[in-house]
Design a protein around this motif. Structure first.
Motif, PDB file in Angstrom:
ATOM      1  N   LEU A   5      42.391  24.124  33.233  1.00 51.19           N
ATOM      2  CA  LEU A   5      43.136  25.134  33.979  1.00 51.19           C
ATOM      3  C   LEU A   5      43.945  24.485  35.093  1.00 51.19           C
ATOM      4  CD1 LEU A   5      40.326  27.816  34.266  1.00 51.19           C
ATOM      5  CD2 LEU A   5      42.501  28.115  33.072  1.00 51.19           C
ATOM      6  N   LEU A   6      45.138  25.011  35.346  1.00 46.10           N
ATOM      7  CA  LEU A   6      46.025  24.525  36.392  1.00 46.10           C
ATOM      8  C   LEU A   6      46.385  25.678  37.329  1.00 46.10           C
ATOM      9  CD1 LEU A   6      48.475  22.470  34.134  1.00 46.10           C
ATOM     10  CD2 LEU A   6      46.528  21.587  35.462  1.00 46.10           C
ATOM     11  N   ASP A   7      46.789  25.332  38.545  1.00 46.75           N
ATOM     12  CA  ASP A   7      47.184  26.361  39.516  1.00 46.75           C
ATOM     13  C   ASP A   7      48.255  27.292  38.955  1.00 46.75           C
ATOM     14  OD1 ASP A   7      45.388  25.341  41.327  1.00 46.75           O
ATOM     15  OD2 ASP A   7      46.897  24.455  42.652  1.00 46.75           O
ATOM     16  N   LYS A   8      49.144  26.760  38.130  1.00 48.34           N
ATOM     17  CA  LYS A   8      50.228  27.588  37.585  1.00 48.34           C
ATOM     18  C   LYS A   8      49.704  28.698  36.671  1.00 48.34           C
ATOM     19  CE  LYS A   8      51.454  24.882  33.467  1.00 48.34           C
ATOM     20  NZ  LYS A   8      52.586  24.318  32.734  1.00 48.34           N
ATOM     21  N   ASP A  11      48.643  33.334  38.057  1.00 45.17           N
ATOM     22  CA  ASP A  11      49.299  34.642  37.905  1.00 45.17           C
ATOM     23  C   ASP A  11      48.995  35.269  36.543  1.00 45.17           C
ATOM     24  OD1 ASP A  11      50.426  34.682  40.457  1.00 45.17           O
ATOM     25  OD2 ASP A  11      52.218  33.604  39.791  1.00 45.17           O
ATOM     26  N   LYS A  12      48.992  34.467  35.495  1.00 44.05           N
ATOM     27  CA  LYS A  12      48.687  34.989  34.157  1.00 44.05           C
ATOM     28  C   LYS A  12      47.209  35.360  34.050  1.00 44.05           C
ATOM     29  CE  LYS A  12      52.783  34.014  32.296  1.00 44.05           C
ATOM     30  NZ  LYS A  12      53.794  34.920  31.935  1.00 44.05           N
ATOM     31  N   MET A  13      46.348  34.626  34.747  1.00 42.73           N
ATOM     32  CA  MET A  13      44.928  34.987  34.786  1.00 42.73           C
ATOM     33  C   MET A  13      44.756  36.352  35.448  1.00 42.73           C
ATOM     34  SD  MET A  13      43.067  31.411  35.820  1.00 42.73           S
ATOM     35  CE  MET A  13      41.412  32.087  35.784  1.00 42.73           C
ATOM     36  N   ARG A  37      41.383  33.722  45.305  1.00 47.05           N
ATOM     37  CA  ARG A  37      40.109  33.519  44.607  1.00 47.05           C
ATOM     38  C   ARG A  37      40.329  32.916  43.223  1.00 47.05           C
ATOM     39  NH1 ARG A  37      37.317  38.967  44.655  1.00 47.05           N
ATOM     40  NH2 ARG A  37      35.768  37.888  43.380  1.00 47.05           N
ATOM     41  N   ALA A  38      41.405  33.304  42.546  1.00 49.27           N
ATOM     42  CA  ALA A  38      41.721  32.719  41.244  1.00 49.27           C
ATOM     43  C   ALA A  38      42.019  31.221  41.386  1.00 49.27           C
ATOM     44  CB  ALA A  38      42.906  33.445  40.612  1.00 49.27           C
ATOM     45  N   LEU A  39      42.780  30.862  42.408  1.00 50.96           N
ATOM     46  CA  LEU A  39      43.087  29.446  42.646  1.00 50.96           C
ATOM     47  C   LEU A  39      41.814  28.654  42.981  1.00 50.96           C
ATOM     48  CD1 LEU A  39      46.429  29.843  44.617  1.00 50.96           C
ATOM     49  CD2 LEU A  39      46.135  28.782  42.358  1.00 50.96           C
ATOM     50  N   ASN A  40      40.908  29.271  43.717  1.00 46.82           N
ATOM     51  CA  ASN A  40      39.635  28.627  44.035  1.00 46.82           C
ATOM     52  C   ASN A  40      38.817  28.418  42.758  1.00 46.82           C
ATOM     53  OD1 ASN A  40      37.637  27.611  45.944  1.00 46.82           O
ATOM     54  ND2 ASN A  40      36.469  29.430  45.380  1.00 46.82           N
ATOM     55  N   PHE A  41      38.816  29.424  41.891  1.00 45.89           N
ATOM     56  CA  PHE A  41      38.123  29.290  40.613  1.00 45.89           C
ATOM     57  C   PHE A  41      38.715  28.124  39.814  1.00 45.89           C
ATOM     58  CE2 PHE A  41      37.970  30.089  36.057  1.00 45.89           C
ATOM     59  CZ  PHE A  41      36.607  30.213  35.848  1.00 45.89           C
ATOM     60  N   ILE A  42      40.035  28.060  39.742  1.00 45.74           N
ATOM     61  CA  ILE A  42      40.711  26.990  39.002  1.00 45.74           C
ATOM     62  C   ILE A  42      40.332  25.618  39.573  1.00 45.74           C
ATOM     63  CG2 ILE A  42      42.970  25.944  38.527  1.00 45.74           C
ATOM     64  CD1 ILE A  42      44.011  28.910  38.287  1.00 45.74           C
ATOM     65  N   ALA A  43      40.311  25.504  40.899  1.00 42.83           N
ATOM     66  CA  ALA A  43      39.994  24.228  41.557  1.00 42.83           C
ATOM     67  C   ALA A  43      38.582  23.746  41.210  1.00 42.83           C
ATOM     68  CB  ALA A  43      40.162  24.363  43.059  1.00 42.83           C
ATOM     69  N   ASN A  44      37.696  24.693  40.925  1.00 41.95           N
ATOM     70  CA  ASN A  44      36.297  24.356  40.638  1.00 41.95           C
ATOM     71  C   ASN A  44      35.917  24.645  39.188  1.00 41.95           C
ATOM     72  OD1 ASN A  44      35.343  23.683  43.436  1.00 41.95           O
ATOM     73  ND2 ASN A  44      36.206  25.711  43.780  1.00 41.95           N
ATOM     74  N   ASP A  60      53.088  25.558  26.601  1.00 43.88           N
ATOM     75  CA  ASP A  60      52.140  25.414  27.706  1.00 43.88           C
ATOM     76  C   ASP A  60      51.973  26.714  28.497  1.00 43.88           C
ATOM     77  OD1 ASP A  60      50.226  23.824  29.050  1.00 43.88           O
ATOM     78  OD2 ASP A  60      51.635  23.454  30.691  1.00 43.88           O
ATOM     79  N   GLU A  61      52.208  27.855  27.842  1.00 38.76           N
ATOM     80  CA  GLU A  61      51.986  29.147  28.504  1.00 38.76           C
ATOM     81  C   GLU A  61      50.513  29.503  28.407  1.00 38.76           C
ATOM     82  OE1 GLU A  61      53.160  33.889  28.385  1.00 38.76           O
ATOM     83  OE2 GLU A  61      54.145  32.535  26.980  1.00 38.76           O
ATOM     84  N   TYR A  62      49.935  29.936  29.519  1.00 42.82           N
ATOM     85  CA  TYR A  62      48.541  30.347  29.570  1.00 42.82           C
ATOM     86  C   TYR A  62      48.365  31.646  28.788  1.00 42.82           C
ATOM     87  CZ  TYR A  62      44.299  32.410  31.517  1.00 42.82           C
ATOM     88  OH  TYR A  62      43.077  33.019  31.671  1.00 42.82           O
ATOM     89  N   LEU A  63      47.452  31.638  27.802  1.00 42.36           N
ATOM     90  CA  LEU A  63      47.180  32.817  26.981  1.00 42.36           C
ATOM     91  C   LEU A  63      45.811  33.420  27.299  1.00 42.36           C
ATOM     92  CD1 LEU A  63      48.348  31.411  23.518  1.00 42.36           C
ATOM     93  CD2 LEU A  63      49.723  32.475  25.319  1.00 42.36           C
ATOM     94  N   GLY A  64      44.913  32.602  27.839  1.00 42.88           N
ATOM     95  CA  GLY A  64      43.567  33.069  28.150  1.00 42.88           C
ATOM     96  C   GLY A  64      42.698  31.915  28.599  1.00 42.88           C
ATOM     97  N   THR A  65      41.428  32.223  28.789  1.00 43.73           N
ATOM     98  CA  THR A  65      40.460  31.220  29.233  1.00 43.73           C
ATOM     99  C   THR A  65      39.304  31.190  28.245  1.00 43.73           C
ATOM    100  OG1 THR A  65      41.005  31.603  31.569  1.00 43.73           O
ATOM    101  CG2 THR A  65      38.910  30.518  31.118  1.00 43.73           C
ATOM    102  N   ILE A  66      38.841  29.997  27.931  1.00 46.82           N
ATOM    103  CA  ILE A  66      37.659  29.814  27.085  1.00 46.82           C
ATOM    104  C   ILE A  66      36.752  28.825  27.799  1.00 46.82           C
ATOM    105  CG2 ILE A  66      38.691  27.979  25.690  1.00 46.82           C
ATOM    106  CD1 ILE A  66      37.267  29.335  23.237  1.00 46.82           C
TER     107      ILE A  66
END
Length: 170
Positions: A5-8, A11-13, A37-44, A60-66
């Motif tokens: 996951l990246l900071d970018k 917004d899609k998250m 909070r989303a950025l904090n989650f990404i950082a960790n 490289d478009e974010y579609l979801g998280t696994i």
């Protein structure tokens, strides 16, 4: 395709987190998630114990998280989780991402078992997990006491289904 996951991706998250149709069957309150909070989650998001990946397309478009969570090196297992933005439901990206993370779990992390739990009433997700090769292991009856999201509030007990896939199953 999967990547860290990246900071970018924040917004899609937040798009799926604030979409009631996507998170109506989740136990957690994603609707109150903020960008900070989303950025904090990404950082960790990538540790020895929890590894969350972005599901991405060829642009490289974010579609979801696994995710693989609660990774136990000693027991050689981890908990699986996935969420895909609503406009990518039914496209096959979730199934491809699941195959990719299972390969990673078994080949790179040398895990023996990947498991998950899901609300019994989430019919769509239960079908999806079976389609991906997860084996139904059982039901924890009235295991969760949750706020009813649809239907005017209140709380009720919910059944939880457990699934797993063992390295020898694939």
């Amino acid at each position: 395709m999967l990547r860290k996951l990246l900071d970018k991706d924040a917004d899609k998250m937040l798009e799926w987190m604030h979409d009631e149709a996507v998170n109506q069957n989740f136990r957690f309150d994603f609707a109150s998630m903020t960008k900070e909070r989303a950025l904090n989650f990404i950082a960790n998001s990538f540790t020895e114990e929890n590894q969350h990946f972005a599901i991405i397309d060829e642009n490289d478009e974010y579609l979801g998280t696994i995710s693989l969570k609660n990774i136990s090196v000693a027991d050689k297992n981890a908990e699986y989780a996935i969420v895909v933005r609503k406009n990518f439901w039914g496209t096959g990206v979730a199934q491809k991402a699941t195959a990719e993370i299972l390969k990673y779990a078994f080949e790179n992390l040398n895990l023996h078992r990947v498991y998950l739990n899901v609300l019994d009433e989430n019919i769509r997700a239960n079908k999806f997990y079976r389609k991906c090769g997860f084996i139904y292991e059982g039901k924890f009856k009235q295991h969760l006491y949750l706020q009813v999201k649809n239907g005017g509030g209140g709380t009720s007990y919910k059944d939880l289904n457990w699934y797993a896939i063992i390295n020898t199953d694939v």
